[in-house]
Design a protein around this motif. Sequence first.
Motif, PDB file in Angstrom:
ATOM      1  N   ILE A  20       6.082   6.971  -8.653  1.00 49.95           N
ATOM      2  CA  ILE A  20       5.608   5.799  -7.916  1.00 49.95           C
ATOM      3  C   ILE A  20       5.695   6.048  -6.414  1.00 49.95           C
ATOM      4  CG2 ILE A  20       7.856   4.655  -7.891  1.00 49.95           C
ATOM      5  CD1 ILE A  20       4.343   3.050  -8.253  1.00 49.95           C
ATOM      6  N   LEU A  24       2.789   5.501  -3.418  1.00 49.28           N
ATOM      7  CA  LEU A  24       3.003   4.753  -2.179  1.00 49.28           C
ATOM      8  C   LEU A  24       2.722   5.596  -0.937  1.00 49.28           C
ATOM      9  CD1 LEU A  24       6.297   2.893  -3.182  1.00 49.28           C
ATOM     10  CD2 LEU A  24       3.960   2.003  -3.222  1.00 49.28           C
ATOM     11  N   ARG A 493       7.587  -5.758  -1.194  1.00 41.68           N
ATOM     12  CA  ARG A 493       6.628  -4.957  -1.963  1.00 41.68           C
ATOM     13  C   ARG A 493       7.215  -4.753  -3.350  1.00 41.68           C
ATOM     14  NH1 ARG A 493       5.717   0.760   0.311  1.00 41.68           N
ATOM     15  NH2 ARG A 493       7.728   1.108  -0.702  1.00 41.68           N
ATOM     16  N   ASN A 494       6.450  -5.133  -4.362  1.00 47.95           N
ATOM     17  CA  ASN A 494       6.922  -5.072  -5.744  1.00 47.95           C
ATOM     18  C   ASN A 494       5.859  -4.413  -6.603  1.00 47.95           C
ATOM     19  OD1 ASN A 494       7.521  -7.972  -4.435  1.00 47.95           O
ATOM     20  ND2 ASN A 494       9.379  -7.208  -5.426  1.00 47.95           N
ATOM     21  N   THR A 495       6.265  -3.419  -7.368  1.00 46.50           N
ATOM     22  CA  THR A 495       5.325  -2.676  -8.213  1.00 46.50           C
ATOM     23  C   THR A 495       5.793  -2.701  -9.660  1.00 46.50           C
ATOM     24  OG1 THR A 495       4.747  -1.185  -6.390  1.00 46.50           O
ATOM     25  CG2 THR A 495       4.185  -0.471  -8.618  1.00 46.50           C
ATOM     26  N   TYR A 497       4.859  -1.157 -13.233  1.00 45.32           N
ATOM     27  CA  TYR A 497       4.009  -0.074 -13.719  1.00 45.32           C
ATOM     28  C   TYR A 497       4.511   0.484 -15.051  1.00 45.32           C
ATOM     29  CZ  TYR A 497       7.531   3.203 -11.831  1.00 45.32           C
ATOM     30  OH  TYR A 497       8.690   3.889 -11.565  1.00 45.32           O
ATOM     31  N   THR A 514       0.646  -3.466  -7.710  1.00 50.81           N
ATOM     32  CA  THR A 514       1.547  -3.556  -6.556  1.00 50.81           C
ATOM     33  C   THR A 514       1.233  -4.821  -5.761  1.00 50.81           C
ATOM     34  OG1 THR A 514       1.794  -1.157  -6.352  1.00 50.81           O
ATOM     35  CG2 THR A 514       2.285  -2.466  -4.408  1.00 50.81           C
ATOM     36  N   ASN A 516       2.019  -6.741  -2.161  1.00 58.50           N
ATOM     37  CA  ASN A 516       2.523  -6.694  -0.794  1.00 58.50           C
ATOM     38  C   ASN A 516       2.432  -8.092  -0.194  1.00 58.50           C
ATOM     39  OD1 ASN A 516       3.050  -3.758   0.325  1.00 58.50           O
ATOM     40  ND2 ASN A 516       1.257  -3.605  -1.009  1.00 58.50           N
ATOM     41  N   LYS A 563      -7.537   3.484  -7.424  1.00 62.20           N
ATOM     42  CA  LYS A 563      -6.914   2.225  -7.031  1.00 62.20           C
ATOM     43  C   LYS A 563      -7.969   1.173  -6.717  1.00 62.20           C
ATOM     44  CE  LYS A 563      -3.053   2.222  -4.914  1.00 62.20           C
ATOM     45  NZ  LYS A 563      -1.935   2.363  -3.953  1.00 62.20           N
TER      46      LYS A 563
END
Length: 599
Positions: A20, A24, A493-495, A497, A514, A516, A563
């Motif tokens: 990950i 980023l 920021r949270n992902t 996956y 993700t 933001n 993406k």
Amino acid sequence: MYKQFNSELDSISVDTTLSIKKDLKFNYLQKDNFGLMPFANIGQTYNTLSFNAAEKLSVPQFGARARHFNYLEHEDIYFYEVPTPWTRLTYKTAFDQGQLLDAFFTVNLSKQFNFSIAYKGLRSLGKYQNALTSSGNFRFNSNYHTKDKRYSAKGYIVMQDLLNQENGGITTEDIENFTSGNKEFSDRSVFDPNFEDAENILEGKQFYFEHSYKLNSEQDSLNNRISILNKISFEDKYYQFDQLTASTDFFGDAFTNSIKDKVTLENFETSVGVNYSNKFLGQIGLALNYTDINYGYNSIVLFPSQPIIPNRIKSNFLGLEGAYSKTYKSFNISGKGSINLSDTFVGSFLDGSISLKLNKDISLSGGISINSRLANYNYLLYQSDYINYNWYNFDNFKNVNTQQLKFNVQSQKFVNAYLDISNIDNYTYFNLEETIDEINIIKPKQYNKPLQYLRLKIQKEFKLGNFALDNTIMYQNVVSDDQVLNVPEFITRNTLYYTNYLFKKSMMVQTGVTLNYFSKYNMNGYDPLLAEFYTQNETKLGAFPRLDFFINAKVRQARIFLKAEHFNSSFTGYDYFSAPNQPYRDFIIRFGLVWDFFL
């Protein structure tokens, strides 16, 4: 093993895995851009959501800082040591009629000699009128050491040019057409920007060479080692703003009908020093340095009944620098400092840290940073064909003084946390003084009261089977009598996956979303003539989510990135801005890859 290291000899192994963190970092800057708000087009600037007060500098920096995000500095240059030739190709699509490509090659011609060559190029037209970006970063470096490793040398040549067309953002009258989601303006090229005939460019050439020689070849029982060291660097750079027709309704009155502003900097530095290491004392370095600076313009500016604005800031002076490091088992203490021996360019910095590794997972560190230096050159002297953009503050601006305490906890099992607390005296910034007939009056200011700034960053990843949730949260607080340093209180920021292997484990796949987000605040405005951000307290922006969906894969040595950026743009409200009058990008699908070749 394929290794890369910087001028401080901090060596790391080359990593070709998919994680990950690689997602980023897969962006224009090729680094994690947490705390940065990109503009609409790739290659444009970033609005800074977080402020790093600590600096290891004793002299001012060149201006046009908004152009410097992709400008490679000394600490961005790496040297290599590889057993076989290594090539890396990085590609990513851009915004209409362009792409981003970074081609890199390195080889060891012998165990003692390595060289690398690389070029990063970008061209992107953008979605808005007169927003084209075009940049090139050329790097060549090499390093060498004798078989007995008593003599070593390394150096680099870096040449860079970063061009941006500028449009001043959309007009204030058109903001309603953007925020309302007016379908007539869904094609962003329909917007009439504030002007359509300006561009700025930053160009620079950097040359660096350092070499050292160990005076003693045999080590005694105390491991005494003495070496002499010499460093030489030279940087020649300029920033230029061109405009075919003066926009007097945006920047104010001008001396001429067309604008051509250009400022240059020549910076030469050299040092001679001694490094001593001992089993009990650690490593000690002392050096005498010399700096020659030539910054400015080719003409002076005369205003009736006002002091002359000169064309140059020139100086040369000696300085002292030192470094110390000692490691004992899992404990390390290190420090670095420098002071200018000059009456006009007064400056110094001291940075020290202590770290302790409790076990394989947990490490603690803390440090202090003290810095005092002149404000950046464009605060001290600036000239333009626009009348409002001429000033000279070298004699009346004081040194910016910063003290910072910092603490860090690293633990993959528990949490990664970073805290710094800063006190700043004579904080210097560009300020929106007033708006007259829709013309923003931007001037450099120095805050004559101390301000305090606290920043806490926490990162933690939770895993359950093939699923993972990676979280990074930052809290910030500024204590001052006036709003001169504006930052959002929260950034997150949270992902979420999912990771798995396909086709008999021949392909690794990661897919997820993700988020933001940052809280609403008085976001800094952008001045395209200065290529700087300025403090404003009239427009609050933020509190809009940005959602990206991604599918990444790794097949052998190739990593593929797909993406869907900002896919929520059409259904969560058109309130997303990178700066006042500067909308952020809409939903777009982009593709890229990183391919490593080992021969």
